[in-house]
Scaffold this motif. Sequence first.
Motif, PDB file in Angstrom:
ATOM      1  N   GLU A 368       8.888   9.034   0.955  1.00 36.96           N
ATOM      2  CA  GLU A 368      10.335   9.287   0.867  1.00 36.96           C
ATOM      3  C   GLU A 368      11.119   8.028   1.192  1.00 36.96           C
ATOM      4  OE1 GLU A 368      10.883  12.506   3.558  1.00 36.96           O
ATOM      5  OE2 GLU A 368      10.218  14.056   2.127  1.00 36.96           O
ATOM      6  N   TRP A 369      10.636   7.282   2.175  1.00 36.61           N
ATOM      7  CA  TRP A 369      11.344   6.057   2.569  1.00 36.61           C
ATOM      8  C   TRP A 369      11.275   5.003   1.467  1.00 36.61           C
ATOM      9  CZ3 TRP A 369       9.224   1.737   6.094  1.00 36.61           C
ATOM     10  CH2 TRP A 369      10.235   0.816   6.369  1.00 36.61           C
ATOM     11  N   ARG A 386      11.464  -4.835   7.127  1.00 37.09           N
ATOM     12  CA  ARG A 386      11.027  -3.626   7.832  1.00 37.09           C
ATOM     13  C   ARG A 386       9.860  -2.969   7.116  1.00 37.09           C
ATOM     14  NH1 ARG A 386      14.639   1.262   7.877  1.00 37.09           N
ATOM     15  NH2 ARG A 386      13.263   2.740   8.896  1.00 37.09           N
ATOM     16  N   LEU A 387       9.924  -2.948   5.790  1.00 37.34           N
ATOM     17  CA  LEU A 387       8.833  -2.392   4.998  1.00 37.34           C
ATOM     18  C   LEU A 387       7.556  -3.203   5.203  1.00 37.34           C
ATOM     19  CD1 LEU A 387       8.022  -0.297   2.821  1.00 37.34           C
ATOM     20  CD2 LEU A 387       8.651  -2.010   1.106  1.00 37.34           C
ATOM     21  N   ALA A 388       7.688  -4.527   5.254  1.00 34.40           N
ATOM     22  CA  ALA A 388       6.511  -5.385   5.443  1.00 34.40           C
ATOM     23  C   ALA A 388       5.839  -5.110   6.772  1.00 34.40           C
ATOM     24  CB  ALA A 388       6.923  -6.857   5.346  1.00 34.40           C
ATOM     25  N   SER A 413       1.675   2.378  -3.464  1.00 33.76           N
ATOM     26  CA  SER A 413       1.030   1.177  -3.996  1.00 33.76           C
ATOM     27  C   SER A 413       2.063   0.211  -4.555  1.00 33.76           C
ATOM     28  CB  SER A 413      -0.001   1.546  -5.060  1.00 33.76           C
ATOM     29  OG  SER A 413       0.602   2.184  -6.163  1.00 33.76           O
ATOM     30  N   GLY A 414       3.149   0.750  -5.155  1.00 35.64           N
ATOM     31  CA  GLY A 414       4.229  -0.116  -5.604  1.00 35.64           C
ATOM     32  C   GLY A 414       4.885  -0.841  -4.451  1.00 35.64           C
ATOM     33  N   ALA A 415       5.063  -0.134  -3.324  1.00 31.86           N
ATOM     34  CA  ALA A 415       5.641  -0.769  -2.131  1.00 31.86           C
ATOM     35  C   ALA A 415       4.709  -1.841  -1.581  1.00 31.86           C
ATOM     36  CB  ALA A 415       5.915   0.292  -1.068  1.00 31.86           C
ATOM     37  N   LEU A 416       3.398  -1.550  -1.561  1.00 32.29           N
ATOM     38  CA  LEU A 416       2.429  -2.544  -1.080  1.00 32.29           C
ATOM     39  C   LEU A 416       2.464  -3.794  -1.952  1.00 32.29           C
ATOM     40  CD1 LEU A 416       0.120  -2.990   1.003  1.00 32.29           C
ATOM     41  CD2 LEU A 416      -1.450  -2.160  -0.753  1.00 32.29           C
ATOM     42  N   ALA A 417       2.581  -3.613  -3.267  1.00 26.98           N
ATOM     43  CA  ALA A 417       2.669  -4.762  -4.170  1.00 26.98           C
ATOM     44  C   ALA A 417       3.942  -5.565  -3.917  1.00 26.98           C
ATOM     45  CB  ALA A 417       2.617  -4.284  -5.619  1.00 26.98           C
ATOM     46  N   ALA A 418       5.039  -4.868  -3.658  1.00 30.62           N
ATOM     47  CA  ALA A 418       6.299  -5.567  -3.368  1.00 30.62           C
ATOM     48  C   ALA A 418       6.185  -6.396  -2.095  1.00 30.62           C
ATOM     49  CB  ALA A 418       7.432  -4.552  -3.243  1.00 30.62           C
ATOM     50  N   ILE A 419       5.502  -5.862  -1.091  1.00 33.56           N
ATOM     51  CA  ILE A 419       5.291  -6.611   0.158  1.00 33.56           C
ATOM     52  C   ILE A 419       4.458  -7.857  -0.104  1.00 33.56           C
ATOM     53  CG2 ILE A 419       4.174  -6.522   2.426  1.00 33.56           C
ATOM     54  CD1 ILE A 419       4.769  -3.472   2.395  1.00 33.56           C
ATOM     55  N   ASP A 420       3.360  -7.680  -0.839  1.00 34.72           N
ATOM     56  CA  ASP A 420       2.421  -8.783  -1.030  1.00 34.72           C
ATOM     57  C   ASP A 420       2.908  -9.807  -2.044  1.00 34.72           C
ATOM     58  OD1 ASP A 420       0.869  -7.611   0.852  1.00 34.72           O
ATOM     59  OD2 ASP A 420      -0.742  -6.985  -0.478  1.00 34.72           O
ATOM     60  N   THR A 421       3.952  -9.475  -2.807  1.00 35.20           N
ATOM     61  CA  THR A 421       4.559 -10.467  -3.689  1.00 35.20           C
ATOM     62  C   THR A 421       5.058 -11.663  -2.887  1.00 35.20           C
ATOM     63  OG1 THR A 421       5.208  -8.838  -5.343  1.00 35.20           O
ATOM     64  CG2 THR A 421       6.477 -10.863  -5.307  1.00 35.20           C
TER      65      THR A 421
END
Length: 762
Positions: A368-369, A386-388, A413-421
């Motif tokens: 949800e977040w 904060r997400l990272a 998984s999309g959020a994880l990819a955004a972090i690791d970008t």
Amino acid sequence: MKVGTVVASANNATQLSSFIGREYDLVELRRILRNTRLLTLTGAPGVGKSRVAMELAKKEQRASHRGTVVIDFCAPEMAALEPAGMVEALTATVEEQVAPVLRRDAARTEEQLILLDNCERVLEVCGPSVVGLLFRFPGLRVVATSREPWRLSGEVVYRLSGLSLPSPDAGDPLDGCLRADAVRLFVDRCTAVNHEFALTEENAADVGAICSGLDGLPLALELAAQLCRALPVAEIRKRLPDRLTALNQGWRTADARHRSWQAALQWSYDELCPDEQRLFRRLSLLSGVCSAEAARTAYTDDPVLAETVPDLLIRLEAKSLITSAADGTEESPDFEVPASLRGFGQQKLAACGEEPAVLDRLTTWMTEWTDELRAISPPPRTALGRLARERHTIHRLLARLSATDDERQLSLSGALAAIDTLSNEDAGETLDIVRNALQVTKSTSARRGHALEGALSLACWHGHDRLALELVAEAVTVAGQDCDEDQRARVLLLAGIAKEMYADRDDAYADLRAALEAARRNGNAVLAAMCQGHLARHLLHRGHPGPAADLLAANLATIRAAAPPEQLSAVLLTAGALALARDDLADAEQLFHETLASGHGPGLYDGVLGLALCAARDNSFERALRLMASTENRPAAALRLFPDWRRQLEDTHDIATRILPKARAATALTSGRGLDLGQILLLARDAAVPDAATAEDDVLTAREWEVLRLVMEGLANSQIAHRMHLSVRTVETHVRSIRTALGLRSRAHMAAWAARRCTKAA
């Protein structure tokens, strides 16, 4: 040393072994003790509170020629007493052994030290008595050890952490191990049980991993060293994940709670109230740092009970079972269950059967977040940060979902990819996670675009050309379906960048124009500015530097203020290239330095290449060669966004190797190829990078010098971490290592020492 009526057998046993490390702690504790009468040493289980307190008492005794009375509340004689009996024993010991000395020497204002060991179980019953004794005897000083403070007026609390660990950035594992106190202790104890053991180049990596995996906690290290009687360190390292079973060979003379790691942690766990136990075991499910919000979610889905979590976190931290992580903020603090304690909490969680419900609750909350963040185009950088900080949690949740068709893994998984970008790390594992999510979930899921967008960004910026172009087709198709204009603009923007890097520049230009139109239709000024920042690069390539400069000038302020780091980095690189094209070296260098600080990991090397071209234009060919060599085999986007740079760099190499003496050119190239990330940043910022000969003689590594330089500038650890693209925990390790190596007490002393050293060098 004079001892009191009750002394722990464990303390006696401990004194027979060598004391290693803690030089800084002892210096600081003696300084504090000069100005306080109640000093409490706290820390995690096994951190060595009792041993440090004993060493402190020894040093004080040698300085004052007076004995120290020791009372251990875990000694059998004391543990068998009722609370009233403990208070009576404490008072009687002071009256019999301390009071006569103080009364006899009252005219000389002499002082007497009393050490109260293992006070966890008597804080409530003995606290008033301790205060009363301090009032009655002005010459009395108390040093106490406890898992948590007394919370008494006048108390000074000193929290011990694990022994210093090998530097995570040391190029040579052996070199990194040699200056770590945790390694020194482990090797000493291994040698005691196996006289043939020695630290070597072959086993240094395993030894360093053991010490780091055990958080530098002396008890855990000593228990692990006992295994060296029969096992090589590589096998000991393999057994660490099951440390509760493996670490069970303590001294026979030790207290029962110190004979195994399981017993040590059980003793602490039993001291918690049921609510504290529940939160501790649920936090243990999360690997790495977690936020207060994650802690609330893991604990309960009841809003009323969730309000109790901040207080419970404070209590668990006070009892040294979790640590406060420096990555967090005052509004959103972060916490972590140390790795050496986490397995025990997970064991308790499994025994209670709570794991599935907690994981599902966390998955729903995190999904949800991340969906809410994705609705903001682009999300604020603070939200990205904060997400990272939740990366470990997201990774753990995805591991659980990977074998299911649960569509929530598309968002995660999309959020994880955004972090690791934003990271310098290899993107392969994360891309595999996203591709798995795309394969196992329904192709009609409304969340599919989330995973595609994250994977496309990660593949694009990290040089995975084939995958980026494969993802472009599906991402554009999904964006053309039932989605909002912001998502359509974001996907078309990424498609344009990917095509520019790996396919057709004309198609890329068309996608960027379409992205700009979508952003304008939705009134998104930031997305529109980002699109125009990239379109400026196309104008530059088409031979229109004037319009390109005007377009950048109109949008750069908006991009600086709100664009995500990878977009900011690329646009700053374009602005730097434009300045370079008009031979404005000062402006180009400033923009390339700004690219270094943008927060985008791969963008570091783009900025370094730009600075190499600036150095060549300034006829600083030796520096240009070194900068160029430092970026070899690094994920730089500059050579794809500016293909003509490759030719310019090749020309620079040819000219430099003709102009410079062969030996100097070869040295510049060799030394550049040998630099790690910290040294590359030093070089890019025109700071001195020690050569191999200097580094061998210097007490600090090049990376530590960079940390020290930023400490001199007054930066906090979190700021240093951002500047150097490291984790805050890594910076903390460096700061502790610097203080230990130099024997300095504080950051102020570090800065003063470095300033004097720099003055001498000048």
